[in-house]
Structures are given as structure tokens and as C-alpha cells.
Enzyme design. Structure first.
Site, PDB file in Angstrom:
ATOM      1  N   CYS A 162      33.637  25.814  44.250  1.00 14.42           N
ATOM      2  CA  CYS A 162      33.038  25.863  42.905  1.00 14.42           C
ATOM      3  C   CYS A 162      33.110  24.540  42.161  1.00 14.42           C
ATOM      4  CB  CYS A 162      33.695  26.951  42.073  1.00 14.42           C
ATOM      5  SG  CYS A 162      33.032  28.548  42.517  1.00 14.42           S
TER       6      CYS A 162
HETATM    7  N1  CO8 Z   1      32.365  48.802  40.390  1.00 20.11           N
HETATM    8  C1  CO8 Z   1      33.337  49.604  39.906  1.00 20.11           C
HETATM    9  N2  CO8 Z   1      34.639  49.296  39.962  1.00 20.11           N
HETATM   10  C2  CO8 Z   1      34.979  48.132  40.544  1.00 20.11           C
HETATM   11  C3  CO8 Z   1      34.023  47.248  41.068  1.00 20.11           C
HETATM   12  C4  CO8 Z   1      32.682  47.619  40.989  1.00 20.11           C
HETATM   13  N3  CO8 Z   1      31.700  46.828  41.477  1.00 20.11           N
HETATM   14  N4  CO8 Z   1      34.662  46.178  41.569  1.00 20.11           N
HETATM   15  C5  CO8 Z   1      35.979  46.364  41.378  1.00 20.11           C
HETATM   16  N5  CO8 Z   1      36.179  47.548  40.764  1.00 20.11           N
HETATM   17  C6  CO8 Z   1      37.461  48.169  40.415  1.00 20.11           C
HETATM   18  C7  CO8 Z   1      38.606  47.560  41.197  1.00 20.11           C
HETATM   19  O1  CO8 Z   1      38.659  48.059  42.519  1.00 20.11           O
HETATM   20  C8  CO8 Z   1      39.783  47.988  40.362  1.00 20.11           C
HETATM   21  O2  CO8 Z   1      40.065  49.345  40.627  1.00 20.11           O
HETATM   22  P1  CO8 Z   1      41.598  49.847  40.656  1.00 20.11           P
HETATM   23  O3  CO8 Z   1      42.134  49.576  39.288  1.00 20.11           O
HETATM   24  O4  CO8 Z   1      41.447  51.272  41.001  1.00 20.11           O
HETATM   25  O5  CO8 Z   1      42.263  49.014  41.717  1.00 20.11           O
HETATM   26  C9  CO8 Z   1      39.241  47.896  38.935  1.00 20.11           C
HETATM   27  O6  CO8 Z   1      37.808  47.941  39.079  1.00 20.11           O
HETATM   28  C10 CO8 Z   1      39.629  46.624  38.236  1.00 20.11           C
HETATM   29  O7  CO8 Z   1      39.449  45.516  39.130  1.00 20.11           O
HETATM   30  P2  CO8 Z   1      39.838  44.049  38.779  1.00 20.11           P
HETATM   31  O8  CO8 Z   1      41.175  43.985  38.122  1.00 20.11           O
HETATM   32  O9  CO8 Z   1      39.611  43.207  39.998  1.00 20.11           O
HETATM   33  O10 CO8 Z   1      38.707  43.736  37.689  1.00 20.11           O
HETATM   34  P3  CO8 Z   1      38.568  42.461  36.784  1.00 20.11           P
HETATM   35  O11 CO8 Z   1      38.462  42.904  35.394  1.00 20.11           O
HETATM   36  O12 CO8 Z   1      39.595  41.414  37.103  1.00 20.11           O
HETATM   37  O13 CO8 Z   1      37.142  41.890  37.210  1.00 20.11           O
HETATM   38  C11 CO8 Z   1      36.247  40.080  38.533  1.00 20.11           C
HETATM   39  C12 CO8 Z   1      36.901  41.465  38.547  1.00 20.11           C
HETATM   40  C13 CO8 Z   1      34.905  40.206  37.840  1.00 20.11           C
HETATM   41  C14 CO8 Z   1      36.050  39.623  39.974  1.00 20.11           C
HETATM   42  C15 CO8 Z   1      37.138  39.104  37.761  1.00 20.11           C
HETATM   43  O14 CO8 Z   1      38.480  39.240  38.158  1.00 20.11           O
HETATM   44  C16 CO8 Z   1      36.730  37.675  37.906  1.00 20.11           C
HETATM   45  O15 CO8 Z   1      35.596  37.293  37.706  1.00 20.11           O
HETATM   46  N6  CO8 Z   1      37.708  36.801  38.185  1.00 20.11           N
HETATM   47  C17 CO8 Z   1      37.479  35.369  38.288  1.00 20.11           C
HETATM   48  C18 CO8 Z   1      37.169  35.069  39.683  1.00 20.11           C
HETATM   49  C19 CO8 Z   1      36.634  33.678  39.865  1.00 20.11           C
HETATM   50  O16 CO8 Z   1      36.401  32.925  38.978  1.00 20.11           O
HETATM   51  N7  CO8 Z   1      36.449  33.352  41.090  1.00 20.11           N
HETATM   52  C20 CO8 Z   1      35.846  32.153  41.418  1.00 20.11           C
HETATM   53  C21 CO8 Z   1      35.117  32.425  42.622  1.00 20.11           C
HETATM   54  S1  CO8 Z   1      33.830  31.371  42.842  1.00 20.11           S
HETATM   55  C22 CO8 Z   1      34.355  30.007  43.706  1.00 20.11           C
HETATM   56  O17 CO8 Z   1      35.418  29.517  43.598  1.00 20.11           O
HETATM   57  C23 CO8 Z   1      33.360  29.460  44.670  1.00 20.11           C
HETATM   58  C24 CO8 Z   1      33.649  29.993  45.995  1.00 20.11           C
HETATM   59  C25 CO8 Z   1      32.537  29.617  46.906  1.00 20.11           C
HETATM   60  C26 CO8 Z   1      31.282  30.431  46.742  1.00 20.11           C
HETATM   61  C27 CO8 Z   1      31.218  31.614  47.602  1.00 20.11           C
HETATM   62  C28 CO8 Z   1      29.889  32.237  47.702  1.00 20.11           C
HETATM   63  C29 CO8 Z   1      29.747  33.382  48.635  1.00 20.11           C
END
Ligand code: CO8
Length: 379
Positions: A162
Site C-alpha cells: 500500500c
Molecule cells: N459481512 C458481515 N460480517 C463480517 C464481514 C462481512 N463481509 N466481514 C467480517 N465480518 C464479521 C467478522 O467476521 C467479525 O465477526 P465476529 O465478531 O463474529 O468474529 C465481525 O464482523 C467484526 O470483524 P472485524 O473486527 O474484523 O471488523 P472491523 O470493524 O475491524 O472491520 C475491516 C474490518 C473493514 C477489514 C477493518 O478492520 C479494516 O479496514 N482494517 C484496516 C485494514 C487495512 O488498512 N489494511 C490494509 C490493507 S491494504 C494493503 O496494505 C495493501 C496490500 C496489498 C493489496 C492487496 C490486494 C489484493
């Protein structure tokens, strides 16, 4: 404000190529849920015996609330929504054709060159910097150099997930300061959907494809009506396994299954959110302080676009609550996370209204961990 005594380097043009295909949350969730229902039905016996986990369902409400993403642009829509496939489908191209990534790099590059008033003969370095390149060699940058008819200088590819775009701009800046290049084309053809696990509800909604480009040159050659002096660049990396993909050329030797979950993008999103936000805010603060500036002196923050709540947290750590939306533009509602290109899309779409001497910050943060920033001043 203290600035260094190096030659003045400017960003003189930018470009964005946006795919014509859109997938909304509604379409994506409908397809995933249909896939999950079929999976659960097909594996009902193993699930009942506890030998296999049931696929949980995805929700539009969750996606928009927890990430801010409403839709994403994709290079190829065919395949992604097909529950028998769950990955994009690209027709294979021959070695005589322009590769997909070079093609989208060229689209964005042409727009950036036109904005900066540059032709192929002006450019003498091409950096293709992104999360993935579609092959190891020949470099995509050299293919782009050839496709654009750039006869001078050199091109190379680099990857920093990223932060690839900002780190690429840092290399462009260094080349211009040292004199190893006179005019650099830095491109981010983020063709990431092939690495998304569309069978995983935690990550199926996160990414979209795009291509962005920037022209950087010394101040004395700049004729652009809209340009920014780069006051300084800053980067930081810290190792973490919380965002990872294990796909690579070694997969063949280990006999690994190329579509296994760990060969695709995977992350501990919550940990990333909590760990990276303060590091990004700290880097921006330190970077501004090194120039005798504070966050209050900044007219616009063009931040990495992974999660709207993450950007709000970074801004809150920098400035407190009182920030207007236009000061920290969000584009991920339409584009989703486009790996390194997000902050450059935000810059491209939301910089023309700034006034002379306004200060802006481009900042990326993500896998590695990696954080990169550039402090800019409108000319
Ligand atoms: N629908 C319904 N529920 C869901 C879904 C969904 N789609 N997805 C997850 N849940 C559930 C989870 O399973 C979890 O359930 P439980 O409590 O039962 O375990 C619950 O929702 C809560 O999950 P989270 O705590 O994970 O939810 P968050 O509020 O943290 O949101 C996010 C998840 C949106 C992923 C968030 O944590 C986020 O955006 N974090 C930042 C991540 C980030 O910035 N990453 C950078 C990645 S990009 C990068 O570095 C480049 C990489 C290279 C590119 C790759 C391309 C392929």
C-alpha cells in the site's frame, strides 16, 4: 518554515485511469451469499461432523459501516460474480501484445503527461510501483517506456504494497535531486483483483482496480499551470505478518496450491487498524515538525484509502474532531481500497482548488507495515 537546500522538485501533473466496470456492494454480497449457501449445502455432512467450518454470510450494512466502501471499479467483472469461479477472468495475451498492467499504466501516464505538458522526449525515468506486478521480467516499467516511445533513460518496477506509490515518488524525488533523472514518470497500475479471495467474507469487499500516474521534475523545467513543490519526503517500515500474501515464484517448488487462502491477500484487519493508525499519525506529525509545521498548517490531507474510520482516527489524532470533509477527501466509497493508488486518486481529484502556498500532505500506510509521506506546497 525550514526547507532543505536541495534543488526544488515539483509534481507537475497527475493522471488516473478508472476501469469502466463497477461492482456494487449489493452485487458482491448477493454473489458471495449465493456461493456460501451452496458451499454449506454441498458440505452439509462435513460441517455437521465438525470437519469443516460453515461459511458465514456477508452483509452490505457491515461493509459500508465498517469500511466506508459502497462499490469498486474492476478491470474484469466477468468471473468475480460467477459462483462457480469466484475470481476475475482475463483472456491470456500473447507476448506480442501489451500486457494488461502496462496497458492501464499507459492510460494513466498519458493523462499525467498531458497535465504536465510533457512528451515522451522529456521523460528519462519510469517507475512502476504497485502492490503486484504481473510478471517478474521484463519490468513492466520498461514495457511502458517502449509503449510510450520514451527513448531516453531507464525504467524499473518496485513493490511496497500500500505504500508503493509514495515510496515510488520518494525514489523519483531522490533521482531528481541527485541529477540521475530530469523528468520522472511514476505510475501505479494497481491490478489487484486477481489476488482477492472472493470466497472469504472478511476480505471479499475490500479491493478495486485502478491506475494512477505522477510527473515529477525540477522546478526550472516545469511549465504546468498546476504544480506542487515537494518540501520533503519521509518513510518508515516495521515488520508485521498482519497483512500478507504468500504467492510467489517459490510456490512451484513447494508444490503449494496456488489458490490456497494464504497465497491470496489476507489480514488481521482489526489489528492493522489499531496498530497502523497511530504510526501513520505519528509519522505525519514528525514529518511536519521537521519542517517547522503543525497539522493545523495543512490545508489538505490526501490519505491512503483503506478504511474511512481509519482515516478519521488518523485525522483525530492529528487535529482533534474539528475537520471539514473537504480537508481529508475520501474516495474509497466509489473506488474501495486500491492498494497504493488511493492517496494519489484523492490528490488527483481534490487538489485543483488549493491556493498558492497552501500546504498538503500525501500519506500512505499499509502492509509491511509501511508508511510514506510527502509534504507539498502549491506553487
Ligand atoms: N459481512 C458481515 N460480517 C463480517 C464481514 C462481512 N463481509 N466481514 C467480517 N465480518 C464479521 C467478522 O467476521 C467479525 O465477526 P465476529 O465478531 O463474529 O468474529 C465481525 O464482523 C467484526 O470483524 P472485524 O473486527 O474484523 O471488523 P472491523 O470493524 O475491524 O472491520 C475491516 C474490518 C473493514 C477489514 C477493518 O478492520 C479494516 O479496514 N482494517 C484496516 C485494514 C487495512 O488498512 N489494511 C490494509 C490493507 S491494504 C494493503 O496494505 C495493501 C496490500 C496489498 C493489496 C492487496 C490486494 C489484493
Amino acid at each position: 518554515m525550514s526547507t532543505n537546500s536541495f534543488p526544488k522538485i515539483v509534481i507537475s501533473g497527475s493522471g488516473v485511469w478508472t476501469p469502466s466496470n463497477v461492482i456494487t456492494n449489493e452485487e458482491l454480497v448477493a454473489s458471495y451469499n449465493e456461493y456460501a449457501a451452496k458451499f454449506n449445502s454441498d458440505h452439509a455432512a462435513q460441517i455437521a461432523e465438525g470437519k469443516m467450518a460453515e461459511k458465514p454470510f456477508s452483509s452490505e450494512r457491515f461493509i459500508e459501516k465498517s469500511s466506508g466502501i459502497k462499490a469498486r471499479y474492476v478491470y474484469a467483472k466477468e468471473g468475480i460474480l460467477d459462483i462457480e469461479r469466484m475470481r476475475p477472468k482475463f483472456p491470456e495475451r500473447s507476448e506480442d501484445e501489451l500486457s494488461n498492467q502496462a496497458e492501464i499504466a499507459v492510460y494513466a501516464a498519458k493523462e499525467a503527461m498531458a497535465a504536465a505538458g510533457k512528451t515522451a522526449s522529456d521523460i528519462d525515468a519510469i517507475i512502476v510501483s504497485c502492490a503486484y506486478t504481473q510478471r517478474a521480467y521484463p519490468a513492466i516499467a520498461i514495457e511502458v517506456q517502449h509503449a510510450l516511445g520514451i527513448e531516453n533513460g531507464f525504467g524499473f518496477d518496485m513493490q511496497v504494497a500500500c505504500s508503493a506509490a509514495t515510496f515510488g515518488l520518494h525514489r523519483a524525488y531522490d533521482a531528481l535531486v541527485s541529477g540521475s533523472a530530469k523528468c520522472v514518470l511514476a505510475i501505479n497500475p494497481e491490478l489487484v483483483t486477481p489476488q482477492v479471495n472472493y470466497c472469504d467474507r472478511d476480505t471479499h469487499f475490500i479491493f478495486g482496480d485502478v491506475s494512477t500516474a505522477i510527473i515529477m521534475e525540477r522546478q526550472e523545467t516545469c511549465t504546468s499551470p498546476n504544480s506542487y513543490e515537494i518540501l520533503s519526503t519521509k518513510a518508515l517500515t516495521r515488520f508485521s505478518n498482519n497483512i500478507r500474501s504468500n504467492f510467489g515464484h517459490m510456490s512451484r517448488a513447494t508444490d503449494a496450491e496456488p489458490y490456497a487462502w494464504d497465497k491470496l491477500f489476507h489480514q488481521s484487519g482489526r489489528k492493522v487498524f489499531e496498530e497502523v493508525s497511530p504510526v501513520a499519525a505519528g509519522l505525519i506529525n514528525d514529518h511536519l515538525a521537521s519542517l517547522g509545521l503543525t497539522p493545523k498548517n495543512v490545508k489538505r490531507f490526501w490519505l491512503h484509502q483503506a478504511n474511512i474510520n481509519m482515516n478519521k482516527m488518523v485525522i483525530k489524532q492529528l487535529l482533534g474532531e474539528d475537520v471539514k470533509d473537504e480537508d481529508t477527501p475520501i474516495i474509497l466509497d466509489r473506488y474501495a481500497n486500491t492498494a497504493s493508488a488511493g492517496s494519489i486518486i484523492a490528490f488527483h481529484l481534490h487538489n485543483s482548488d488549493l491556493k498558492k502556498d497552501d500546504i498538503g500532505v500525501i500519506c500512505s500506510f499499509g502492509a509491511g507495515y509501511s508508511v510514506g509521506s510527502l509534504v507539498l506546497r502549491k506553487r
